[in-house]
Design a protein around this motif. Structure first.
Motif, short mmCIF file in Angstrom:
data_model
loop_
_atom_site.label_atom_id
_atom_site.label_comp_id
_atom_site.label_asym_id
_atom_site.label_seq_id
_atom_site.Cartn_x
_atom_site.Cartn_y
_atom_site.Cartn_z
N PHE A 133 20.18 -11.74 5.48
CA PHE A 133 20.99 -12.95 5.60
C PHE A 133 20.74 -13.92 4.45
N THR A 134 19.50 -13.97 3.94
CA THR A 134 19.22 -14.80 2.77
C THR A 134 19.96 -14.26 1.55
N GLY A 135 19.96 -12.94 1.39
CA GLY A 135 20.73 -12.34 0.30
C GLY A 135 22.21 -12.58 0.43
N SER A 136 22.70 -12.64 1.67
CA SER A 136 24.12 -12.88 1.90
C SER A 136 24.53 -14.29 1.48
N VAL A 137 23.81 -15.30 1.99
CA VAL A 137 24.18 -16.68 1.62
C VAL A 137 23.87 -16.95 0.16
N GLY A 138 22.82 -16.30 -0.38
CA GLY A 138 22.54 -16.44 -1.81
C GLY A 138 23.65 -15.86 -2.66
N SER A 139 24.18 -14.71 -2.26
CA SER A 139 25.30 -14.09 -2.99
C SER A 139 26.54 -14.97 -2.90
N LEU A 140 26.76 -15.62 -1.77
CA LEU A 140 27.90 -16.53 -1.64
C LEU A 140 27.76 -17.71 -2.61
N LEU A 141 26.54 -18.20 -2.77
CA LEU A 141 26.31 -19.30 -3.71
C LEU A 141 26.56 -18.85 -5.15
N VAL A 142 26.07 -17.67 -5.50
CA VAL A 142 26.29 -17.14 -6.86
C VAL A 142 27.79 -16.92 -7.11
N MET A 143 28.50 -16.42 -6.11
CA MET A 143 29.94 -16.21 -6.25
C MET A 143 30.68 -17.53 -6.42
N ALA A 144 30.25 -18.57 -5.71
CA ALA A 144 30.90 -19.88 -5.86
C ALA A 144 30.69 -20.43 -7.27
N ALA A 145 29.46 -20.30 -7.79
CA ALA A 145 29.19 -20.75 -9.16
C ALA A 145 29.97 -19.91 -10.17
N ASP A 146 30.08 -18.61 -9.91
CA ASP A 146 30.83 -17.73 -10.81
C ASP A 146 32.30 -18.12 -10.85
N ARG A 147 32.88 -18.43 -9.71
CA ARG A 147 34.30 -18.81 -9.68
C ARG A 147 34.54 -20.13 -10.39
N TYR A 148 33.59 -21.04 -10.25
CA TYR A 148 33.73 -22.32 -10.96
C TYR A 148 33.76 -22.09 -12.47
N HIS A 149 32.81 -21.32 -12.99
CA HIS A 149 32.75 -21.08 -14.43
C HIS A 149 33.93 -20.24 -14.91
N ALA A 150 34.40 -19.31 -14.07
CA ALA A 150 35.53 -18.47 -14.47
C ALA A 150 36.81 -19.29 -14.61
N ILE A 151 36.95 -20.34 -13.81
CA ILE A 151 38.17 -21.15 -13.83
C ILE A 151 38.11 -22.27 -14.85
N TYR A 152 36.96 -22.90 -14.97
CA TYR A 152 36.89 -24.12 -15.78
C TYR A 152 36.02 -24.00 -17.03
N LYS A 153 35.44 -22.85 -17.25
CA LYS A 153 34.70 -22.59 -18.49
C LYS A 153 35.21 -21.29 -19.11
N VAL A 154 36.52 -21.19 -19.20
CA VAL A 154 37.14 -19.94 -19.62
C VAL A 154 36.69 -19.52 -21.01
N SER A 155 36.56 -20.46 -21.92
CA SER A 155 36.25 -20.13 -23.31
C SER A 155 34.85 -19.53 -23.47
N LEU A 201 20.42 -24.32 4.83
CA LEU A 201 21.33 -25.46 4.93
C LEU A 201 21.65 -26.01 3.54
N VAL A 202 20.66 -26.11 2.67
CA VAL A 202 20.89 -26.59 1.30
C VAL A 202 21.82 -25.65 0.55
N VAL A 203 21.61 -24.34 0.71
CA VAL A 203 22.47 -23.35 0.03
C VAL A 203 23.91 -23.48 0.51
N ILE A 204 24.11 -23.63 1.83
CA ILE A 204 25.46 -23.79 2.37
C ILE A 204 26.12 -25.06 1.83
N ILE A 205 25.36 -26.15 1.76
CA ILE A 205 25.90 -27.40 1.21
C ILE A 205 26.30 -27.22 -0.25
N LEU A 206 25.48 -26.50 -1.02
CA LEU A 206 25.82 -26.25 -2.43
C LEU A 206 27.08 -25.40 -2.56
#
Length: 314
Positions: free
Chosen positions: A104-126, A187-192
């Motif tokens: 479960f820690t790996g699951s929520v951790g992967s969700l956090l990494v995916m959220a950060a990845d999507r942010y950079h993919a959309i707004y740091k395209v260059s 809880l901190v990971v979910i908030i992030l």
């Protein structure tokens, strides 16, 4: 070993509740396992998907949820339904609990990494493709799993309670300070995660507002509205699946005793985490067009192979 009076603190389900919770697990777990294994197989078999870091992160999420489906169901049913007195051996119990916690820690951790990845993919395209290579993505995933394992097996490595009074009332041998640490971390990971998606929606709204001001006559799909709907689903599912469990954990830390009804409610609420593992691939993975195309291609390939092998066998 804990004495028998301490052992009885954790065995609170009656026969009807055991049947109900066993049915819930045996319905959710196989379906969740099937979907997550399917995602893993598609990503492993598709060379094109393996070349994209985003799909490697999705693979990490599917792997975590696959492990969660197996470890949680086996450990949970063994603890609550099948010979609970045999489940209280300290080393064996903490090892099984560590496996569930790691998944479960790996699951929520992967969700956090995916959220950060999507942010950079959309707004740091260059700079996205330059900064995030497949090698760096694999290093990130490896680091995530090492950290998840270290955090999860801390009770087995020594951070465990020594008396019934210092133990959690929900988990045998688990120190209440460790429980507070783990619940706070999740809880901190979910908030992030929620903050990352909220930032994506906010920036998309600013972009769409600027585009509408420059081209007021253009009728097109609003990206910010689409992202807001996705963010709403993410927020709702995360909160519904995790907030009840985290609330019971923090209650266990604060109060000196929990009633049997609270422990029964926690047992049923914890199955929401298992449900979350089944929803994750539907919400984050199978909605991706490239992965659906790869899945269809894989199924067509298997059908062709079956068609070729049938005349040969005849």
């Amino acid at each position: 070993m804990m004495n028998i009076s301490c052992k009885n603190v954790y065995t609170v389900l009656n026969s009807t509740e055991k049947v109900a919770i066993g049915t819930i697990c045996l319905v959710i777990a196989p379906l969740s396992l099937l979907v997550n294994v399917l995602v893993l197989v598609v990503i492993v078999c598709s060379r094109n998907l393996r070349r994209h870091p985003s799909y490697l992160f999705m693979g990490s999420l599917a792997l975590a949820d696959t492990i969660a489906c197996c470890c949680y169901t086996i450990s949970f049913l063994d603890f609550h339904l099948f010979k609970p007195e045999d489940s209280f051996h300290k080393t064996a119990y903490l090892f099984k609990l560590g496996g569930v916690t790691m998944a479960f820690t790996g699951s929520v951790g992967s969700l956090l990494v995916m959220a950060a990845d999507r942010y950079h993919a959309i707004y740091k395209v260059s700079t996205y493709k330059v900064l995030l290579t497949c090698k760096r993505a694999l290093v990130c995933i490896g680091t995530l799993w090492v950290v998840a394992a270290l955090i999860s097996f801390l009770p087995l490595m020594g951070w465990s309670c020594q008396t019934c009074q210092s133990c959690s009332k929900l988990f045998p041998y688990v120190d209440r300070y460790y429980l507070a640490f783990f619940a706070s971390l999740v809880l901190v990971v979910i908030i992030l995660i929620l903050l990352a998606y909220a930032l994506i929606v906010w920036l998309a709204h600013k972009h769409e507002a600027n585009m509408s001001a420059e081209h007021p006559e253009g009728a097109r799909m609003r990206l910010d509205i689409h992202l807001a709907k996705t963010f709403g689903c993410v927020m709702l599912i995360l909160l519904v699946c995790w907030l009840p469990v985290l609330s019971f954990m923090m209650t266990d830390v604060v109060l000196t005793e929990l009633s049997k009804s609270q422990k029964r409610a926690f047992a049923f609420c914890s199955t929401l985490c298992l449900l979350n593992s089944g929803i994750n691939p539907l919400l984050y993975t199978l909605r991706c067009r490239e992965l659906r195309v790869a899945l269809i291609s894989l199924l067509e390939g298997l059908r062709r192979c079956k068609g070729c092998s049938s005349p040969a066998s005849n």
